[in-house]
Design a protein around this motif. Structure first.
Motif, PDB file in Angstrom:
ATOM      1  N   SER A  56      41.895  83.825  42.435  1.00 16.02           N
ATOM      2  CA  SER A  56      42.941  83.307  43.303  1.00 16.02           C
ATOM      3  C   SER A  56      42.386  82.333  44.348  1.00 16.02           C
ATOM      4  N   TYR A  57      41.274  82.698  44.982  1.00 16.55           N
ATOM      5  CA  TYR A  57      40.710  81.782  45.992  1.00 16.55           C
ATOM      6  C   TYR A  57      40.305  80.458  45.341  1.00 16.55           C
ATOM      7  N   LEU A  58      39.700  80.541  44.151  1.00 16.88           N
ATOM      8  CA  LEU A  58      39.283  79.304  43.477  1.00 16.88           C
ATOM      9  C   LEU A  58      40.501  78.462  43.088  1.00 16.88           C
ATOM     10  N   ALA A  59      41.551  79.121  42.599  1.00 11.36           N
ATOM     11  CA  ALA A  59      42.749  78.381  42.185  1.00 11.36           C
ATOM     12  C   ALA A  59      43.446  77.753  43.396  1.00 11.36           C
ATOM     13  N   TRP A  60      43.554  78.505  44.482  1.00 10.70           N
ATOM     14  CA  TRP A  60      44.205  77.954  45.676  1.00 10.70           C
ATOM     15  C   TRP A  60      43.416  76.770  46.219  1.00 10.70           C
TER      16      TRP A  60
ATOM     17  N   GLY B 183      40.370  76.335  32.861  1.00  9.41           N
ATOM     18  CA  GLY B 183      39.333  75.856  33.774  1.00  9.41           C
ATOM     19  C   GLY B 183      37.959  76.476  33.574  1.00  9.41           C
ATOM     20  N   TYR B 184      37.857  77.465  32.706  1.00  5.44           N
ATOM     21  CA  TYR B 184      36.589  78.208  32.634  1.00  5.44           C
ATOM     22  C   TYR B 184      36.052  78.330  31.200  1.00  5.44           C
ATOM     23  N   GLN B 185      36.295  77.281  30.397  1.00  5.75           N
ATOM     24  CA  GLN B 185      35.838  77.363  28.997  1.00  5.75           C
ATOM     25  C   GLN B 185      34.339  77.546  28.895  1.00  5.75           C
ATOM     26  N   ASP B 186      33.614  77.110  29.930  1.00  5.47           N
ATOM     27  CA  ASP B 186      32.145  77.214  29.852  1.00  5.47           C
ATOM     28  C   ASP B 186      31.660  78.656  30.001  1.00  5.47           C
TER      29      ASP B 186
ATOM     30  N   GLU C 280      57.396  70.749  38.127  1.00  4.08           N
ATOM     31  CA  GLU C 280      57.552  69.948  39.354  1.00  4.08           C
ATOM     32  C   GLU C 280      56.226  69.490  39.964  1.00  4.08           C
ATOM     33  N   VAL C 281      55.157  70.252  39.733  1.00  3.73           N
ATOM     34  CA  VAL C 281      53.895  69.917  40.391  1.00  3.73           C
ATOM     35  C   VAL C 281      52.883  69.504  39.337  1.00  3.73           C
ATOM     36  N   LYS C 282      52.373  68.322  39.485  1.00  2.00           N
ATOM     37  CA  LYS C 282      51.415  67.812  38.488  1.00  2.00           C
ATOM     38  C   LYS C 282      49.992  68.208  38.898  1.00  2.00           C
ATOM     39  N   LEU C 283      49.468  69.244  38.231  1.00  4.05           N
ATOM     40  CA  LEU C 283      48.147  69.739  38.607  1.00  4.05           C
ATOM     41  C   LEU C 283      47.102  69.478  37.517  1.00  4.05           C
ATOM     42  N   ASP C 284      47.582  69.301  36.291  1.00  7.14           N
ATOM     43  CA  ASP C 284      46.663  69.371  35.161  1.00  7.14           C
ATOM     44  C   ASP C 284      45.538  68.338  35.168  1.00  7.14           C
ATOM     45  N   ASP C 285      45.786  67.173  35.805  1.00  5.89           N
ATOM     46  CA  ASP C 285      44.741  66.156  35.786  1.00  5.89           C
ATOM     47  C   ASP C 285      43.560  66.544  36.679  1.00  5.89           C
ATOM     48  N   ARG C 286      43.696  67.632  37.428  1.00  4.54           N
ATOM     49  CA  ARG C 286      42.592  68.034  38.301  1.00  4.54           C
ATOM     50  C   ARG C 286      41.829  69.240  37.744  1.00  4.54           C
ATOM     51  N   VAL C 287      42.035  69.544  36.460  1.00  3.92           N
ATOM     52  CA  VAL C 287      41.379  70.708  35.858  1.00  3.92           C
ATOM     53  C   VAL C 287      39.866  70.616  35.971  1.00  3.92           C
ATOM     54  N   ASP C 288      39.341  69.399  35.842  1.00  2.00           N
ATOM     55  CA  ASP C 288      37.889  69.242  35.938  1.00  2.00           C
ATOM     56  C   ASP C 288      37.386  69.679  37.326  1.00  2.00           C
ATOM     57  N   VAL C 289      38.232  69.482  38.344  1.00  2.13           N
ATOM     58  CA  VAL C 289      37.840  69.898  39.702  1.00  2.13           C
ATOM     59  C   VAL C 289      37.760  71.428  39.760  1.00  2.13           C
ATOM     60  N   LEU C 290      38.767  72.088  39.177  1.00  2.00           N
ATOM     61  CA  LEU C 290      38.776  73.557  39.155  1.00  2.00           C
ATOM     62  C   LEU C 290      37.506  74.087  38.482  1.00  2.00           C
ATOM     63  N   SER C 291      37.169  73.539  37.331  1.00  2.27           N
ATOM     64  CA  SER C 291      36.054  74.096  36.574  1.00  2.27           C
ATOM     65  C   SER C 291      34.696  73.812  37.221  1.00  2.27           C
ATOM     66  N   LYS C 292      34.655  72.853  38.147  1.00  6.94           N
ATOM     67  CA  LYS C 292      33.364  72.539  38.791  1.00  6.94           C
ATOM     68  C   LYS C 292      33.162  73.295  40.097  1.00  6.94           C
ATOM     69  N   GLN C 293      34.235  73.881  40.642  1.00  3.97           N
ATOM     70  CA  GLN C 293      34.118  74.524  41.958  1.00  3.97           C
ATOM     71  C   GLN C 293      33.109  75.670  41.931  1.00  3.97           C
ATOM     72  N   GLY C 294      32.157  75.639  42.812  1.00  2.70           N
ATOM     73  CA  GLY C 294      31.188  76.722  42.946  1.00  2.70           C
ATOM     74  C   GLY C 294      30.138  76.754  41.851  1.00  2.70           C
ATOM     75  N   LYS C 295      30.147  75.737  40.981  1.00 11.70           N
ATOM     76  CA  LYS C 295      29.178  75.694  39.879  1.00 11.70           C
ATOM     77  C   LYS C 295      27.879  75.106  40.386  1.00 11.70           C
ATOM     78  N   GLU C 296      26.765  75.737  39.975  1.00 11.62           N
ATOM     79  CA  GLU C 296      25.444  75.240  40.429  1.00 11.62           C
ATOM     80  C   GLU C 296      25.230  73.802  39.972  1.00 11.62           C
TER      81      GLU C 296
END
Ligand SMILES: N[C@@H](CCC(=O)N[C@@H](CS)C(=O)NCC(=O)O)C(=O)O
Length: 261
Positions: A109-113, A206-209, A245-261
């Motif tokens: 939840s924190y990562l998604a928010w 966001g977490y396929q890796d 209503e909310v276009k979020l999908d183009d930022r998926v790469d941002v989600l998957s990189k958050q907190g990644k070394e």
């Protein structure tokens, strides 16, 4: 009569919709638009003073807390049992649902928010946003909205939540591998599967890796079994206005990189 106040089929809302659909319980659906802050409006806070979904009202009695709602729904309504019949089985199920609520869900939840709130509030002026914040009843939620709409959480915290997501994925995969059965507790499909799936459902986005056929084959096979269930399909096809209503999908790469070394 059962009234269910919920958002789109995701996270804690999805958890309750899955249980209702698995049992085949009829209910009046009341959609609460989180992106429009409807959960913080006075009429809704009269139902749930926490200003959060989901909430059910059964014959005039209000219950919040998704995990508690699901146990109530299973106990009170007809339909297939979603809890083990024996007390030990119930205890094992609750260890999973408690772990989801206290560990797996908060990390995701924190990562998604942190990823999505900025785009959710981008059309509000700072004054309008501040006025919305003042209506949030829980201090913790106010902080979460404020931080994620502005500077975001520090890298150190994002790293720790991502580590917790990785640990969670390994834990679920190992449990399924060790007993070799179809469901989290073994042969019986239970609220443990529902709780875990409600959080894991968007993970292939966001977490396929960390969640994939090669690294977590047992988790993926369970995920695919979950996706084939009629109850899952019925819950996931409930209206998803947020996605429309909310276009979020183009930022998926941002989600998957958050907190990644
Ligand atoms: N512990 C509660 C948490 C409920 C919760 O976090 N709901 C989220 C949606 S999944 C919500 O309403 N967020 C909007 C907000 O807090 O403003 C439960 O399990 O029902």
């Amino acid at each position: 009569m059962l009234d269910v106040y919920h958002a789109e089929p995701g996270a804690n809302t999805l958890k309750v919709l899955l249980a209702l659909k698995e049992k085949g319980v009829d209910f009046n659906s009341h959609y609460v638009a989180l992106n429009k802050f409807e959960q913080h409006e006075e009429w809704f806070k009269k139902i749930n003073p926490n200003g959060q979904v989901p909430v059910i009202v059964h014959d005039g009695k209000v219950i919040n807390e998704s995990t508690v709602i699901n146990e109530y729904v299973d106990a009170v309504f007809e339909g297939p049992a979603l809890r083990p019949a024996d007390e030990y089985g119930k205890a094992m199920m609750r260890i999973w649902t408690k772990w989801v609520d206290e560990y797996f869900c908060p990390a995701l939840s924190y990562l998604a928010w942190n990823w999505m709130i900025k785009s959710l509030v981008k059309d509000l002026t700072p004054e309008e946003f501040e006025a919305k914040l003042q209506k949030i009843p829980l201090k913790e939620q106010q902080d979460k909205w404020r931080i994620t709409a502005t500077e975001g959480y520090p890298e150190e915290r994002l790293k720790e939540w991502r580590r917790q997501v990785e640990t969670s994925v390994t834990k679920i995969d190992s449990a399924l591998r060790e007993h070799g059965k179809d469901w989290i507790l073994g042969d019986q499909f239970t609220l443990a599967d529902i709780s875990v799936f409600a959080m894991a459902h968007p993970m292939p986005m966001g977490y396929q890796d960390i969640m994939n056929e090669e690294d977590t084959p047992h988790l993926m096979a369970w995920y695919n079994r979950m996706m084939e269930r009629d109850g899952t399909n019925a819950a996931l096809t409930m209206p998803n206005k947020m996605r429309e209503e909310v276009k979020l999908d183009d930022r998926v790469d941002v989600l998957s990189k958050q907190g990644k070394e």
